[in-house]
Each structure stands twice: as C-alpha cells, then as structure tokens.
Design a protein around this motif. Structure first.
Motif, short mmCIF file in Angstrom:
data_model
loop_
_atom_site.label_atom_id
_atom_site.label_comp_id
_atom_site.label_asym_id
_atom_site.label_seq_id
_atom_site.Cartn_x
_atom_site.Cartn_y
_atom_site.Cartn_z
N GLU A 198 4.28 -12.04 1.59
CA GLU A 198 3.50 -13.28 1.67
C GLU A 198 2.73 -13.50 0.37
N LEU A 199 2.15 -12.43 -0.18
CA LEU A 199 1.44 -12.56 -1.45
C LEU A 199 2.39 -12.99 -2.57
N LYS A 200 3.57 -12.39 -2.64
CA LYS A 200 4.54 -12.76 -3.67
C LYS A 200 4.97 -14.21 -3.50
N ARG A 201 5.13 -14.64 -2.22
CA ARG A 201 5.54 -16.03 -1.98
C ARG A 201 4.48 -17.00 -2.51
N GLN A 202 3.21 -16.66 -2.28
CA GLN A 202 2.15 -17.55 -2.75
C GLN A 202 2.11 -17.59 -4.27
N TYR A 203 2.36 -16.47 -4.91
CA TYR A 203 2.38 -16.46 -6.37
C TYR A 203 3.59 -17.22 -6.92
N ILE A 204 4.71 -17.13 -6.23
CA ILE A 204 5.89 -17.90 -6.65
C ILE A 204 5.59 -19.38 -6.57
N ASN A 205 4.86 -19.79 -5.53
CA ASN A 205 4.48 -21.21 -5.40
C ASN A 205 3.62 -21.67 -6.56
N LYS A 206 2.99 -20.73 -7.26
CA LYS A 206 2.18 -21.05 -8.43
C LYS A 206 2.95 -20.80 -9.73
N SER A 207 4.27 -20.61 -9.63
CA SER A 207 5.13 -20.35 -10.79
C SER A 207 4.87 -19.00 -11.44
N LEU A 208 4.25 -18.08 -10.72
CA LEU A 208 4.04 -16.73 -11.24
C LEU A 208 5.14 -15.84 -10.68
N TYR A 209 6.34 -15.99 -11.24
CA TYR A 209 7.51 -15.28 -10.73
C TYR A 209 7.49 -13.79 -11.06
N SER A 210 6.75 -13.40 -12.08
CA SER A 210 6.73 -11.99 -12.46
C SER A 210 5.61 -11.21 -11.79
N ALA A 211 4.93 -11.84 -10.84
CA ALA A 211 3.82 -11.16 -10.16
C ALA A 211 4.34 -9.95 -9.39
N GLU A 212 3.62 -8.84 -9.48
CA GLU A 212 3.96 -7.62 -8.77
C GLU A 212 2.81 -7.21 -7.86
N VAL A 213 3.14 -6.73 -6.68
CA VAL A 213 2.13 -6.31 -5.71
C VAL A 213 2.44 -4.88 -5.28
N VAL A 214 1.48 -3.99 -5.45
CA VAL A 214 1.60 -2.59 -5.02
C VAL A 214 0.48 -2.30 -4.03
N THR A 215 0.85 -1.76 -2.88
CA THR A 215 -0.13 -1.48 -1.83
C THR A 215 -0.51 -0.01 -1.83
N THR A 216 -1.79 0.25 -1.79
CA THR A 216 -2.31 1.62 -1.70
C THR A 216 -3.03 1.78 -0.36
N VAL A 217 -2.63 2.81 0.41
CA VAL A 217 -3.24 3.09 1.71
C VAL A 217 -4.07 4.36 1.57
N THR A 218 -5.38 4.24 1.81
CA THR A 218 -6.30 5.38 1.65
C THR A 218 -6.90 5.74 3.00
N PRO A 219 -6.53 6.91 3.58
CA PRO A 219 -7.13 7.33 4.87
C PRO A 219 -8.60 7.66 4.69
N ILE A 220 -9.42 7.27 5.66
CA ILE A 220 -10.83 7.61 5.66
C ILE A 220 -11.19 8.17 7.04
N GLU A 221 -12.45 8.48 7.24
CA GLU A 221 -12.89 9.13 8.48
C GLU A 221 -12.65 8.22 9.69
N ARG A 222 -12.67 8.87 10.86
CA ARG A 222 -12.53 8.20 12.16
C ARG A 222 -11.21 7.44 12.28
N ASN A 223 -10.15 8.06 11.74
CA ASN A 223 -8.80 7.52 11.88
C ASN A 223 -8.71 6.07 11.40
N ARG A 224 -9.24 5.81 10.20
CA ARG A 224 -9.19 4.48 9.61
C ARG A 224 -8.56 4.56 8.23
N VAL A 225 -8.12 3.40 7.73
CA VAL A 225 -7.53 3.36 6.39
C VAL A 225 -8.09 2.14 5.65
N ASN A 226 -8.18 2.31 4.35
CA ASN A 226 -8.49 1.19 3.45
C ASN A 226 -7.20 0.75 2.77
#
Length: 765
Positions: free
Chosen positions: A144-172
């Motif tokens: 979805e993020l890449k689609r929105q950037y394509i709509n803005k003509s930013l075809y070279s946009a790259e998205v990398v997701t980082t998942v960071t576990p934290i206390e009480r079984n949660r993630v950032n």
C-alpha cells in the motif's frame, strides 16, 4: 492406559493439520462427556472470545471432529499463532499462544506524505496500534505504501519493515522508506493526428514535460488519474469539433530503466469530420414542443458538437423534471451519412411517469441543526418533483459555507412508482477560526490583525465575530453578529459595534486621526434567490483629533462644525450576485448599491455607492472582467458634505499606478482630502500563470484603469480622468488573496503622485 486419566495433546499450526489429525486414528480419543473447559495462555484476549468460538459446551460429548473444528475456529480469529487441545480425565484444556500486538507504527524517511495520513492508510489495511501483528498484514502495508508513492511518480521508492519485539508480547513496527527522486515526464507524443497540430493537442493536457514552475504545479509527475482525465479532454476536444468517430487506439506509458523518465504515447484515429444536417424531435414532449425546441443548442450546418448534444439532452431532462417527470429519458440518435459526411440527429424523449417527493432526508450533519439545512430547501415534501428546485436547494446549502461537500441523491420508493425520496448528504467542515496575523502593503506598510469568528455558532447557522485590525493608516475593532433567519421567511439581521480610527493616505508623516465609533443594525430581505435588499440604521460619532500635519481642510471643518459630529444615518442597499466564485470568479455578475441618509444629528448628508462587476469566460483559460464603481455624496440642510465621509481614489482597487488615495482635490497644504464624487472603471484580462496549468488560484492579468475623485460642488469632467495600464499577479495565498500590479500611467497631470509597483493582501478587484 489409566481409565481415570487420559491425556491427549494436539499441536496445530493450521486447520489443514487439524484435519490430518482427525483422519489419523492412531491419535484419536474415545468420545467423552465434557465436565469442564479450561483456557490457558490468555494475555489480552477475553476468555469469552474463545468460549464463543468452541463448537461444544460443558456437558456436551466431545469427539475428534469437534476438536478439529475448534482448532480451525480459533485460528480463524487471527489472534493466535499456536493452539493446543489437552484432555485431562473429562476436563478439556485449551492452550493458546497469542500473537504479539502492535505497540507503535513509525515511518522513517517519509517526506512526501504527512505521517498522520500514512497512519490512516495503515488503519485502512488493518495495521494499527493495539491490533495483533500479522506478517501478511505487514506485506499488504508495504504494498500500500509503494502504491501511494507510485501515485506520486516516486517509482524508485523502497520500503523496508523492521519488527522489534518489546515487553508484554508486543512489537514495534518501523517502515524505513527511501523515497528517491520522482520520475518526470520526458516526452508526450500524440500519433495519428492530422487536423490539429501535436502542440495544440498537448496544450489541452494537465500533464506536461515541465517548466520553471513545475516545482509548484507538479504537472510533470505522471498520474494515471490525470492521464485518464487528459484522454477524456482530448476525446471531448475532437467530438466537439465534428469528429464523431474519433477514437484512441492505444495508450503507452514507458519508464526508463533508472525509473526517472517517463514517455507517454497516445495513438489516435481522427476519422472524418461530420456536419449536422438536421435536428428533429420525436416522442412525447407534453405538448410543449416549441418550449423544448428553444432549448436546442445544436445548429444544422455546423460541425457535430458532442458538448452541445449533451447540453441539449440534459436541458431536456431538467425541463421534464420541472414538470415533475423525474424519470424522463432523452436519447440523441445520430444517423450518419458517410458519403456526404453529414449526420442527422433525432432527439427521442419519453417522460415516463410524473413523480411526487415523498420525503426529504438530510444526512451527515452531526453538529449543524437539521433546520439550518432544511430552511434552504426549495423542494418540499408531498409536492411535485421539480428539478430546478432540487438543484437550487443544493446550491443554497452549499453557499452556506458550512460543508466540504453537498450532494443530492434521488431514489425511487419501493412499491410506489410515482414517488421518490430525496436525500441530501453533507460533509461538515470546521466553521470557527482563531487568527493572528500580519500583513504588509505598499500603501499601509505593516498591519497586524486578530480575529475570532464562528460562521455556524453552536450549529445554529448564526455568525459571531470579533475582529481587531491595526495598520499605519487604519485601525479598527468590530464586534458583529448575523442571524440569517431572524424571521422564518429568511429576513436576516446583523448587529455591529465598532470603533475605527483612520488617517487619509498621504506622504506627510502626521499623527492626526479621524475616530469613528458607534453601533448599527441592518436587516436583509431576500427578494429572489440572488437579490437581497438591505435597510437599517446606525448611530455614530466621529471625532477629528488634531495632530501634526493635519490637513487645513480638516481644521476648517472642525472650527465651523465642531471637532465631534454625531449622526444617525439610515442605510438602504441592494445586492445581486450570481458569480461562480467569490475569490476567483470566471463567470457571472455582481451588483451592489448602498446608500446612507443622515437627517438627524450634527452631520446631515446623503452618501451612495454603486458597484458593477461582470466576468466573461472567453475559454477555459481566459476570463475578461469588467468593474465599474460610482460614488456620490451631498450635504443636507445647507451643510457641506462631511469631509470625513469623502471618497478616495488611486492605487489598488481604483486606478493603479497612482499612489493610494491621492487622486482628487487637495488643500493648501498639499494633502489629499478626497471628494464627494468618485468614478472608477477597470478592465482585466485574466490568464493562467505560465506553467501553472489551469490553476485558478494563481493567475496573471493585464489591465486598463480609469477614474478620478471630484470635490463637493465640482462637476464630473471626463477629460480629467486619470488612466493607467499594466500587468499584475493574482494569488489566493494561504494568508489571503494577494494582488500585485505594475502600472504605467497613460494619462496623468502635473502634481500627480506616481507609484508603479503596488501590492496588497486581501484587496478587492
């Protein structure tokens, strides 16, 4: 195996594994009556959610099929990454491992979009704080993020997701975005055109290959939606010029390997140009054929024009609607003669059935009261359906200014073929404002302003406002309230309390002042949808405060009539406004007449002012505008016209190129003192700013001004008019309408004060 203790453990990773487990008799257990059900492993999920998903209850007989169904149902909730069933005696234990929940969503490197807007788009795909984390949702979010950037003509946009576990079984979650540079349109080609040049056709498009203002308009950024709009514009251009069989064969969009350059190619077939040979009416026209014929804008002998065909069929449907026929159909059937390149048009009409409006509904207003909207309706319930009144109702509600969008839907009533329901859907917008600002003009230098306004106080439709303004020459504090429906018939009432201090524009650095304070009440009576008559009265007191460099004429008036004058002017006015916009009009007419008559008090006079504006659209890009303003005043009971009521001329809003307020009579000190009569004429040709496309908020204009101010007792001499010409810039900026003009006086007299460059924020025509 102990008969009193049976243990059965199933570890399931998917519903398919559960099915395999049931099929394997080696893992099966004998059916038994469930005495109790326990749930282990819950952290945030309510136990009731699990119990509601189980296909069995305490006291039911458990078997393997029910176990598999339970596992499938619990996995389907999307809340667990592991589910186990354990049997201890006749107690069934459900052991779950919850998915981690999303604690925070962060966007790193996002510059093109506001982060709040990105978070909203993530909520739309189901990824937000407090929701269970799911890798599949994260993948969808990246797309979805890449689609929105394509709509803005930013075809070279790259998205990398980082998942960071934290206390009480949660993630950032962190979305690291590398936007890159936007892809620019390098070339737009139209292939197959013969009747019109390629540059002419490209000039119709919103998309282009860029210019020096592209950083503002972003017209060189590719957008599929904009391209589709340009294709329709191209098609309409040909169809409006007789090319009935025009078609676009293909659309090719190519991007360079480095994703920086885009080439657009449109392959078209023009076909032959057709001329209308005849226009005839067929069908049921309610015996009003002549009335419908007057609505036909298609003329035989002229090239076929699809715009006029659409305009005519719409006018027919609207006219049927005026007689209550909400379901009328009008079809334009072309009979093409390719041998002569002629087309005969037949307008086939069927009014169908007449309809009543059963109910008028209003939706979308959470703050504005229903009555504020309903009192603008001109279409009433249990009356004939009237298309004009429905459109007028929509326009009146839109003109209130309380809503972002106003739409009307008409729906048939099931089981009642002669009835319709009309629903008005509105989307509210904030109508209150607290403003602190500063402005600068070539005439008044620095000015400060403060205002609190509420256009729709408490959803009642009433206006409340407090305004404070300060500048070198004019200062004011005004408290205002307006009740647009003081009576049920739509008579408005406005009340003003004011304190103003002013000093005529001149180049002498004096500190004298004219101080006017008082209160007024005015009523407005609507005589039509665009005409309003105003009347009211004002109690005001004007004080001439002496100071350095005070004009001699002010001292002379004060010595004869006093430094303080009290008057009770009775005001009468009329306005008519059918412009398509108040800030950036391109069509329509505006007229305004105001008159004040003071028969009681120290200062007795009559003062009138009339303004006329006409906007003529020459094309989609060009508008011709006319403005005329005439003012006249006269003293009564043998008194001269009060000098503090004089008109002033020169500068923006008058004759540009001459210093603000310097036209007309002067006293012995050389100070400009204005006059009791004013004449002003302006002509402007407005065009889009180069590189801004058809953006109406940013326009260039060329102008021709003429006008002057005449003293009390002097005749209006047209040979004394001052005149100028020049060019200017109009911009509806975030801080208000800005107009800048560079003028060349073409008729001036000795002693006139010239100022070629002038600008102001918030000025009028």
């Amino acid at each position: 195996m102990n008969n009193h203790f049976r243990s059965f453990r199933v570890r399931a990773l998917s519903a398919a594994v559960a099915l395999l487990f049931v099929a394997n008799t080696a893992w099966a257990v004998d059916p038994f009556s469930v005495r109790d059900i326990r749930i282990e492993g819950l952290q945030r999920v309510e136990p009731g959610t699990v119990f509601a998903s189980l296909p069995f209850r305490v006291g039911d007989t458990y078997n393997d099929e029910q176990g598999a169904a339970a596992i499938r149902a619990l996995f389907a909730l999307g809340l667990f990454k592991d589910v186990r069933l354990e049997v201890s005696g006749d107690v069934l234990v459900v052991v779950v491992e919850e998915r981690p929940t999303v604690a925070d969503v962060e966007f790193i490197g996002a510059k093109e979009f506001d982060k709040d807007a990105l978070k909203k788009s993530m909520r739309d795909v189901g990824l937000t704080e407090g929701r269970p984390y799911d890798k599949a949702l994260t993948d969808r979010a990246e797309q979805e993020l890449k689609r929105q950037y394509i709509n803005k003509s930013l075809y070279s946009a790259e998205v990398v997701t980082t998942v960071t576990p934290i206390e009480r079984n949660r993630v950032n979650l962190s979305f690291n975005i590398t936007e890159g540079e936007p892809a620019k349109i390098k070339e737009i080609r139209v292939v197959g055109n013969k009747a019109f040049s390629e540059s002419t056709l490209r000039g119709l498009f919103e998309l282009d290959t860029g210019g020096w203002l592209s950083w503002y308009t972003k017209s060189d950024r590719y957008s599929r939606a904009k391209l589709n709009a340009d294709i329709e514009t191209l098609r309409s251009y040909y169809l409006a010029r007789g090319y009935l069989e025009f078609r676009i064969d293909s659309t090719q969009v190519a991007i360079s390997p480095d994703k920086q350059d885009i080439t657009i190619t449109l392959n078209v077939t023009e076909g032959e140009r057709f001329v209308v040979s005849s226009v005839k009416l067929e069908g049921n026209y309610l015996g009003k054929e002549d009335e419908f014929k007057s609505l036909v804008t298609i003329k035989p002998g002229e090239p076929y024009n699809a715009d006029r065909v659409t305009e005519t069929t719409k006018a027919f449907k609207d006219n049927f609607g005026n007689f209550g026929f909400a379901f009328a159909t009008v079809e334009a059937r072309p009979d093409i003669d390719r041998a002569t390149n002629q087309v005969a048009l037949t307008l086939q009409a069927e009014p169908s059935r007449r309809a009543y409006v059963r109910r008028v509904n209003v939706a979308g207003n959470s703050r504005t009261r229903d009555e504020v909207i309903r009192r603008e309706f001109r279409q009433f319930e249990s009356s004939w359906y009237d298309g004009d009144k429905i459109k007028l109702s929509r326009d009146r509600v839109d003109r209130l200014g309380y809503f972002k969008e106003v739409n009307i839907e008409t729906a048939e009533v099931p089981g009642a073929p002669d009835q319709v329901d009309v629903q008005m859907n509105v989307e509210e917008k904030p109508t209150g404002s607290l403003q602190l600002g500063a402005g600068f003009s070539s005439a008044e230098k620095l000015s400060l302003s403060f205002s609190i306004k509420q256009e729709n106080a408490f959803g009642s439709g009433n206006y409340l406002g407090l305004e404070v303004n300060t500048s070198k020459y004019n200062r004011a504090i005004v408290l205002s309230t307006v009740d647009p429906y003081f009576t049920a018939d739509g008579i408005s009432r406005s009340i003003d309390l004011f304190h103003r201090s002013s000093r005529p524009y001149n180049d002498q650095g004096g500190n004298y002042q004219l101080v006017t304070e008082g209160a007024g009440m005015r009523f407005g009576i609507p005589f039509s949808e665009i005409d309003t008559v105003y009347f009211g009265g004002t109690l005001e007191r004007t004080t001439i405060k002496p100071g350095t460099n005070i004009p001699a004429s002010y001292l002379a008036y004060a010595e004869e009539f006093g430094y303080t004058s009290t008057s009770f002017p009775f005001t009468v006015g009329w306005s008519r406004d059918n412009r398509d916009s108040t800030l950036a009009p391109s069509s329509g007419r505006y007229q305004n007449f105001n008159s004040a008559i003071a028969l009681i008090g120290d200062a007795r006079y009559v003062r009138t002012n009339y303004q006329f504006q006409q906007y003529v659209p020459l094309s989609k890009q060009y508008t011709l505008a006319f403005n005329t303003e005439v003012g006249w005043g006269k003293g009564l009971n043998g008194q001269p016209f009060p000098i503090f009521k004089n008109f002033y001329g020169g500068g923006l809003g008058s004759v540009r190129g001459f210093e603000q307020g310097t036209l007309g009579p002067r006293d012995v000190t050389g100070a400009s003192i204005g006059g009791s009569k004013k004449v002003n004429v302006n002509v402007e040709m407005m065009t889009p700013f180069p590189g801004a496309g058809n953006d109406r908020t940013l326009r260039l204009f060329g102008f021709l001004d003429a006008g002057n101010v005449y003293g009390d007792g002097a005749k209006i001499q047209f040979n004394e008019l001052r005149a100028s010409t020049g060019i200017g810039l109009s911009w509806i900026s975030p801080v208000g309408p800005l107009r800048l003009a560079y003028a060349f006086p073409i008729k001036k007299f000795a002693g006139d004060r010239i100022q070629k460059l002038q600008f102001q924020i918030g000025t009028s025509f």
